[in-house]
Design an enzyme around this catalytic site. Structure first.
Site, PDB file in Angstrom:
ATOM      1  CE  LYS A 277       0.704   4.210   8.626  1.00 61.07           C
ATOM      2  NZ  LYS A 277       0.785   3.626   7.296  1.00 61.07           N
TER       3      LYS A 277
ATOM      4  CE1 TYR B 159      -3.684   2.510   0.521  1.00 55.59           C
ATOM      5  CE2 TYR B 159      -2.508   3.231   2.475  1.00 55.59           C
ATOM      6  CZ  TYR B 159      -3.517   3.417   1.551  1.00 55.59           C
ATOM      7  OH  TYR B 159      -4.356   4.512   1.654  1.00 55.59           O
TER       8      TYR B 159
ATOM      9  CG  ASP C  31       5.687   3.365   1.261  1.00 55.39           C
ATOM     10  OD1 ASP C  31       5.986   3.982   2.305  1.00 55.39           O
ATOM     11  OD2 ASP C  31       4.532   3.251   0.837  1.00 55.39           O
TER      12      ASP C  31
HETATM   13  C1  LIG Z   1       0.143   4.170   5.966  1.00 55.59           C
HETATM   14  C2  LIG Z   1       0.942   3.986   4.749  1.00 55.59           C
HETATM   15  C3  LIG Z   1       0.903   4.910   3.689  1.00 55.59           C
HETATM   16  C4  LIG Z   1      -0.080   6.058   3.647  1.00 55.59           C
HETATM   17  O1  LIG Z   1       0.125   6.956   4.677  1.00 55.59           O
HETATM   18  P1  LIG Z   1      -1.076   7.959   5.095  1.00 55.59           P
HETATM   19  O2  LIG Z   1      -0.437   8.856   6.097  1.00 55.59           O
HETATM   20  O3  LIG Z   1      -2.163   7.092   5.647  1.00 55.59           O
HETATM   21  O4  LIG Z   1      -1.498   8.669   3.858  1.00 55.59           O
HETATM   22  C5  LIG Z   1       1.760   4.729   2.627  1.00 55.59           C
HETATM   23  N1  LIG Z   1       2.606   3.699   2.599  1.00 55.59           N
HETATM   24  C6  LIG Z   1       2.668   2.793   3.590  1.00 55.59           C
HETATM   25  C7  LIG Z   1       3.658   1.674   3.504  1.00 55.59           C
HETATM   26  C8  LIG Z   1       1.820   2.889   4.679  1.00 55.59           C
HETATM   27  O5  LIG Z   1       1.851   1.946   5.627  1.00 55.59           O
END
Ligand SMILES: *Cc1c(COP(=O)(O)O)cnc(C)c1O
Length: 441
Positions: free
Chosen positions: A280, A157, A252
């Site tokens: 995060k 994601y 990511d």
């Molecule tokens: C949570 C997440 C995102 C998106 O971050 P948001 O702050 O919710 O937009 C993107 N990449 C990864 C791997 C994530 O876990």
């Protein structure tokens, strides 16, 4: 994940009248009663539990029930909730004004600390969400390479930008197709999807399309289909393939950054990406995210370069000090050893409880992240994750909620342990899980 799931029949046996009232009221104004879909309990059934307080490793619902929390607001709460030092830093900063729309030293303080933890990177741009970070990195990769396509992995994601809301096309078609209405098919087509942990598939895709691929984006430890670690050699192969074809490798690390260890997974695995997304933990629970890389790439972003990207609240002082104070705690000697030990204790304990009861359960942990899947065999990609028993997870989720343990309301989500958790919390969780598993159908 955005994976749509069956309608589960499971619900809690505990009544939470105030939560139910909150949800009914919210349905009248908030879309689906929530501001992010997974909170609606669609994957586990039942009524979302409304929260009015969170402190340390615990979270309290509006009916006054406390739970041991393994969601941690989906990752940011690595020190537990409302850590007194973070609260004090935020209060002090708030007194000086919430947002300036002008540079401030808190931004540079956090930038220097993050960059010191990620060797090979010398510039950072703060944004407000992980979605924004991934979206901006794709734009930069396209601009820097003069190419349009990107490769991502099924079950990873990267936020909800159009280019990332894509799934693999059928059969031999490598072009992506939208997995949400409203995503422009032409945008989706530029995204190709490969199975996670399958470097050969990336190699084949690159052999056909390599000269048009700007970047390969990967969660170095996949955390959005449960928790799926990379197999030995997978990330190394991606590095090689990208170098061979002149494509950029993007990690990511929005979830794994400062969660699996100081810096991110790149520090432990020894594979260096060209660009990294963070989010995060780096915002300490306030909206902050970032992307980082070497000056040669990052200085193409405006105002240093022509690649446009901006944000009204980017680098706002409150989020910066929350991130800074959080990371200063993470930086302390032994922090990740202890956190990783606690998380491993939970993973091993749950697995053993399940084995003793003949319940097929897979557990994985990396640093402060954990995953479980009701499955006979280990999970290595999205197909495996999909084939796990999600109805059983739903039942387990409610059995644990009723026992006072707050798990992610979907079998596709990772669990998060914080430094505020102690061995006693972990051991009580394992005991409760053992009893919950006795009751599984
Ligand atoms: C949570 C997440 C995102 C998106 O971050 P948001 O702050 O919710 O937009 C993107 N990449 C990864 C791997 C994530 O876990």
């Amino acid at each position: 994940m955005t994976e749509s799931t069956r309608e589960p029949s499971t619900t809690s046996t505990t009544s939470r009248p105030r939560s139910e009232a909150s949800h009914r009221r919210a349905l009248g104004s908030l879309v689906g009663g929530v501001n992010s879909p997974v909170r609606a309990f669609g994957a586990v059934g039942g009524i979302p539990v409304a929260v009015d307080r969170a402190e340390g490793p615990r979270i309290r619902d509006v009916d006054g029930n406390w739970y041991v929390d393994y969601v941690g607001s989906w990752g940011p709460a690595i020190l537990g909730h409302a850590h007194p030092d973070v609260v004090a830093a935020v209060r002090a900063a708030a007194g000086d004004g919430f947002t300036f729309g002008a540079p401030c030293d808190h931004e540079t303080d956090l930038a220097e600390l993050i960059l010191s933890a990620l060797p090979g990177n010398d510039r950072i741009r703060f944004v407000s969400s992980g979605t924004e970070s991934c979206m901006s990195v794709i734009r930069l990769a396209r601009a820097a390479t003069g190419r349009e396509r990107v490769i991502k992995f099924a079950g990873n994601y990267h936020g909800h930008s159009d280019a990332m809301l894509v799934e693999a096309g059928s059969g031999a078609v490598t072009h992506g197709v939208p997995n949400s209405p409203g995503v422009v098919p032409d945008v989706a087509r530029a995204t190709m999807t490969c199975p996670f942990n399958d470097a050969d598939s990336v190699r084949r895709t690159m052999e056909r399309n390599g000269d048009s691929v700007a970047a390969v984006l990967v969660e170095p430890v996949a955390g959005n289909m449960g928790l799926v670690p990379p197999e030995p050699g997978f990330l190394e192969s991606l590095r090689e393939i990208c170098d061979e074809h002149g494509s950029l490798l993007v990690f990511d690390e929005v979830m794994t950054g400062f969660r699996v260890g100081w810096g991110g997974h790149q520090r432990t695995c020894g594979v260096l990406p060209d660009l990294t997304c963070l989010g995060k933990v780096v915002g300490g629970g306030l909206p902050a995210a970032a992307y980082v890389g070497p000056a040669s790439l990052m200085d193409q972003v405006s105002p240093a370069g022509p690649v446009y990207q901006a944000g009204t609240l980017s680098g706002n002082p409150i989020a910066m000090v929350a991130g800074l104070e959080t990371l200063r705690h993470c930086e302390r000697e032994g922090f990740y050893e202890r956190l990783g030990g606690l998380t491993r204790r939970l993973a091993v304990g749950l697995r053993k409880s399940a084995m003793d009861r003949g319940v097929p359960l897979q557990t994985t942990s990396v640093g402060g992240m954990m995953g479980i899947a009701f499955s006979e065999r280990p999970i290595r990609d999205f197909d495996d994750a999909r084939n796990a028993d999600h109805e059983r997870y739903a039942e387990f989720f409610h059995a644990m909620l009723d026992r006072g343990f707050w798990l992610p309301p979907s079998g596709y989500e990772a669990w998060f342990v914080s430094s505020a958790h102690g061995e006693d919390h972990i051991d009580r969780t394992i005991e409760a899980a053992a009893s919950a598993m006795e009751d599984l159908s």
